[in-house]
Design a protein around this motif. Structure first.
Motif, PDB file in Angstrom:
ATOM      1  N   ASP A  23       0.897  -1.247   0.017  1.00 30.16           N
ATOM      2  CA  ASP A  23       0.082  -0.068  -0.125  1.00 30.16           C
ATOM      3  C   ASP A  23       0.946   1.181   0.107  1.00 30.16           C
ATOM      4  N   GLU A  24       1.815   1.285   0.776  1.00 27.06           N
ATOM      5  CA  GLU A  24       2.873   2.443   0.923  1.00 27.06           C
ATOM      6  C   GLU A  24       3.640   2.576  -0.707  1.00 27.06           C
ATOM      7  N   LEU A  25       3.921   1.333  -1.019  1.00 25.67           N
ATOM      8  CA  LEU A  25       4.596   1.505  -2.423  1.00 25.67           C
ATOM      9  C   LEU A  25       3.533   2.167  -3.516  1.00 25.67           C
ATOM     10  N   VAL A  26       2.188   1.849  -3.363  1.00 19.51           N
ATOM     11  CA  VAL A  26       1.315   2.447  -4.426  1.00 19.51           C
ATOM     12  C   VAL A  26       1.343   3.966  -4.231  1.00 19.51           C
ATOM     13  N   ALA A 208      16.644  10.854   0.978  1.00 18.03           N
ATOM     14  CA  ALA A 208      15.449  10.786   1.715  1.00 18.03           C
ATOM     15  C   ALA A 208      14.392   9.724   0.770  1.00 18.03           C
ATOM     16  N   LYS A 209      14.252  10.181  -0.390  1.00 19.81           N
ATOM     17  CA  LYS A 209      13.305   9.343  -1.185  1.00 19.81           C
ATOM     18  C   LYS A 209      13.848   7.865  -1.623  1.00 19.81           C
ATOM     19  N   TYR A 210      15.140   7.904  -1.559  1.00 19.97           N
ATOM     20  CA  TYR A 210      15.954   6.558  -1.862  1.00 19.97           C
ATOM     21  C   TYR A 210      15.578   5.726  -0.664  1.00 19.97           C
ATOM     22  N   ASN A 211      15.574   6.124   0.505  1.00 19.41           N
ATOM     23  CA  ASN A 211      15.255   5.428   1.721  1.00 19.41           C
ATOM     24  C   ASN A 211      13.815   4.998   1.780  1.00 19.41           C
ATOM     25  N   ASP A 212      12.863   5.773   1.376  1.00 21.53           N
ATOM     26  CA  ASP A 212      11.604   5.451   1.214  1.00 21.53           C
ATOM     27  C   ASP A 212      11.154   4.186   0.463  1.00 21.53           C
ATOM     28  N   TYR A 213      12.081   3.638  -0.436  1.00 21.09           N
ATOM     29  CA  TYR A 213      12.141   2.491  -1.077  1.00 21.09           C
ATOM     30  C   TYR A 213      12.837   1.297  -0.650  1.00 21.09           C
ATOM     31  N   VAL A 214      13.443   1.521   0.492  1.00 15.62           N
ATOM     32  CA  VAL A 214      14.172   0.305   1.284  1.00 15.62           C
ATOM     33  C   VAL A 214      13.265  -0.681   1.768  1.00 15.62           C
ATOM     34  N   ILE A 215      13.460  -1.811   1.719  1.00 19.59           N
ATOM     35  CA  ILE A 215      12.815  -2.864   2.393  1.00 19.59           C
ATOM     36  C   ILE A 215      13.405  -3.548   3.446  1.00 19.59           C
ATOM     37  N   TYR A 216      13.216  -3.661   4.462  1.00 21.76           N
ATOM     38  CA  TYR A 216      14.040  -4.428   5.505  1.00 21.76           C
ATOM     39  C   TYR A 216      13.236  -5.845   5.670  1.00 21.76           C
ATOM     40  N   ASN A 217      13.932  -6.805   5.253  1.00 22.19           N
ATOM     41  CA  ASN A 217      13.507  -8.064   5.007  1.00 22.19           C
ATOM     42  C   ASN A 217      13.691  -8.852   6.484  1.00 22.19           C
ATOM     43  N   THR A 218      13.168  -8.405   7.565  1.00 19.07           N
ATOM     44  CA  THR A 218      13.508  -8.788   8.758  1.00 19.07           C
ATOM     45  C   THR A 218      11.899  -9.096   9.529  1.00 19.07           C
ATOM     46  N   PRO A 219      11.846  -9.783  10.626  1.00 19.56           N
ATOM     47  CA  PRO A 219      10.573 -10.373  11.171  1.00 19.56           C
ATOM     48  C   PRO A 219       9.896  -9.005  11.557  1.00 19.56           C
ATOM     49  N   SER A 220      10.407  -7.953  11.916  1.00 26.19           N
ATOM     50  CA  SER A 220       9.869  -6.785  12.235  1.00 26.19           C
ATOM     51  C   SER A 220       9.619  -5.897  11.295  1.00 26.19           C
ATOM     52  N   GLY A 221      10.093  -6.068  10.214  1.00 28.50           N
ATOM     53  CA  GLY A 221      10.086  -5.086   8.911  1.00 28.50           C
ATOM     54  C   GLY A 221      10.790  -4.031   9.225  1.00 28.50           C
ATOM     55  N   THR A 222      11.792  -3.665  10.037  1.00 30.32           N
ATOM     56  CA  THR A 222      12.401  -2.576  10.550  1.00 30.32           C
ATOM     57  C   THR A 222      13.866  -2.995  10.273  1.00 30.32           C
ATOM     58  N   ASP A 223      14.885  -2.074  10.310  1.00 30.91           N
ATOM     59  CA  ASP A 223      16.175  -2.185  10.151  1.00 30.91           C
ATOM     60  C   ASP A 223      16.770  -2.615  11.481  1.00 30.91           C
ATOM     61  N   GLU A 224      17.188  -3.987  11.631  1.00 37.17           N
ATOM     62  CA  GLU A 224      17.466  -4.415  12.931  1.00 37.17           C
ATOM     63  C   GLU A 224      18.902  -4.460  12.955  1.00 37.17           C
ATOM     64  N   SER A 225      19.723  -4.064  12.215  1.00 38.97           N
ATOM     65  CA  SER A 225      21.238  -3.931  12.244  1.00 38.97           C
ATOM     66  C   SER A 225      21.767  -2.491  12.797  1.00 38.97           C
ATOM     67  N   VAL A 226      22.856  -2.679  12.995  1.00 38.67           N
ATOM     68  CA  VAL A 226      23.461  -1.393  13.627  1.00 38.67           C
ATOM     69  C   VAL A 226      24.110  -0.653  12.641  1.00 38.67           C
ATOM     70  N   VAL A 227      24.073  -1.285  11.377  1.00 41.62           N
ATOM     71  CA  VAL A 227      24.786  -0.504   9.936  1.00 41.62           C
ATOM     72  C   VAL A 227      23.771   0.367   9.549  1.00 41.62           C
ATOM     73  N   PRO A 228      23.710   1.423   9.224  1.00 42.22           N
ATOM     74  CA  PRO A 228      22.752   2.278   8.418  1.00 42.22           C
ATOM     75  C   PRO A 228      22.539   1.904   7.173  1.00 42.22           C
ATOM     76  N   PRO A 229      21.542   2.284   6.482  1.00 47.69           N
ATOM     77  CA  PRO A 229      21.250   1.904   4.928  1.00 47.69           C
ATOM     78  C   PRO A 229      22.350   2.693   4.274  1.00 47.69           C
ATOM     79  N   VAL A 230      22.938   1.918   3.060  1.00 47.47           N
ATOM     80  CA  VAL A 230      23.720   2.401   2.332  1.00 47.47           C
ATOM     81  C   VAL A 230      22.939   3.584   1.410  1.00 47.47           C
ATOM     82  N   THR A 231      23.870   4.712   1.362  1.00 50.23           N
ATOM     83  CA  THR A 231      23.368   6.008   0.786  1.00 50.23           C
ATOM     84  C   THR A 231      24.360   6.299  -0.486  1.00 50.23           C
ATOM     85  N   PRO A 232      23.878   6.774  -1.340  1.00 56.42           N
ATOM     86  CA  PRO A 232      24.846   7.111  -2.337  1.00 56.42           C
ATOM     87  C   PRO A 232      25.852   8.176  -2.062  1.00 56.42           C
TER      88      PRO A 232
END
Length: 232
Positions: A23-26, A208-232
């Motif tokens: 739904d968010e993707l739409v 910011a818009k890049y991060n809108d499209y990041v999927i965290y494929n974890t049980p909680s659906g959130t970033d569970e790592s200590v490493v931030p998402p890769v940014t350009p």
């Protein structure tokens, strides 16, 4: 014949969260429609994405199917208990009229009703009904009548049908579990595809818009790592 390979979900989070992601993707695609149109996103593809979302949302939940299975089991158990009660009464009548050590008594079947499977009990009841009909005159002195034998016939039929309904409910749930996973995987593939497109659009333009499209494929659906998402 080789055992059928079990179908598993391609994602770690709950189906409800997958629906939320889609739904968010739409909404994100609507926001960035000009960019997505430039990447070949069409009204037809939008319709296909929404159809995949609706298919997952409208599919019966496991709770619904489990509830149906429980209901059919309860109905089957009640019919079995009713049949066992009627059969015990006939056994007692046969014992009182013929004696439990006689061949005539043995004709009524196995007295260990509770140890029999549901299917075996149905078969035992059929044999008992035939025997009780045969000796209905003898059993009449113990209150066993043609009407009571007819009632047992009806109860036996109810149990037989209830067994089939329970088996079908179990099969339906198993088949639905697999079908639900297939639909969810199809939706997940679309979500990944278009999220990858969104990331590629914004990778050098907007963190910011890049991060809108990041999927965290974890049980909680959130970033569970200590490493931030890769940014350009």
């Amino acid at each position: 014949m080789a055992k059928k390979e079990m179908i598993v979900a391609k994602f770690n989070f709950a189906f409800s969260f997958l629906k939320q992601l889609a739904d968010e993707l739409v909404g994100l695609i609507e926001r960035d429609l000009a960019e997505f149109t430039d990447r070949g996103f069409t009204a037809t593809k939008k319709t296909a994405l929404q159809a995949a979302i609706d298919a997952v949302e409208n599919f019966p939940t496991d709770e619904q199917l489990q509830g149906i299975k429980i209901s059919t089991t309860q109905t089957k158990d009640a019919a079995r208990a009713n049949l066992e009660t009627q059969m015990r009464t006939v056994f007692l009548a046969a014992k009182n009229t013929s004696g439990e050590k006689t061949g005539k008594f043995r004709e009524f079947g196995d007295v260990n009703l509770t140890k029999q499977t549901d299917s075996d009990l149905v078969r035992s009841a059929k044999a008992m009904i035939a025997t009780a009909t045969k000796y209905v005159t003898d059993l009449g002195g113990e209150g066993i009548t043609a009407a009571k034998i007819a009632l047992m016939t009806t109860t036996r039929s109810e149990l037989d049908k209830a067994i089939d309904k329970q088996k079908n409910a179990i099969k339906d749930r198993d088949n639905a579990t697999e079908a639900r996973i297939i639909l969810a995987n199809e939706l997940y593939d679309l979500v990944v595809r278009y999220d990858d497109t969104g990331k590629d659009i914004w990778v050098t333009k907007s963190e910011a818009k890049y991060n809108d499209y990041v999927i965290y494929n974890t049980p909680s659906g959130t970033d569970e790592s200590v490493v931030p998402p890769v940014t350009p």
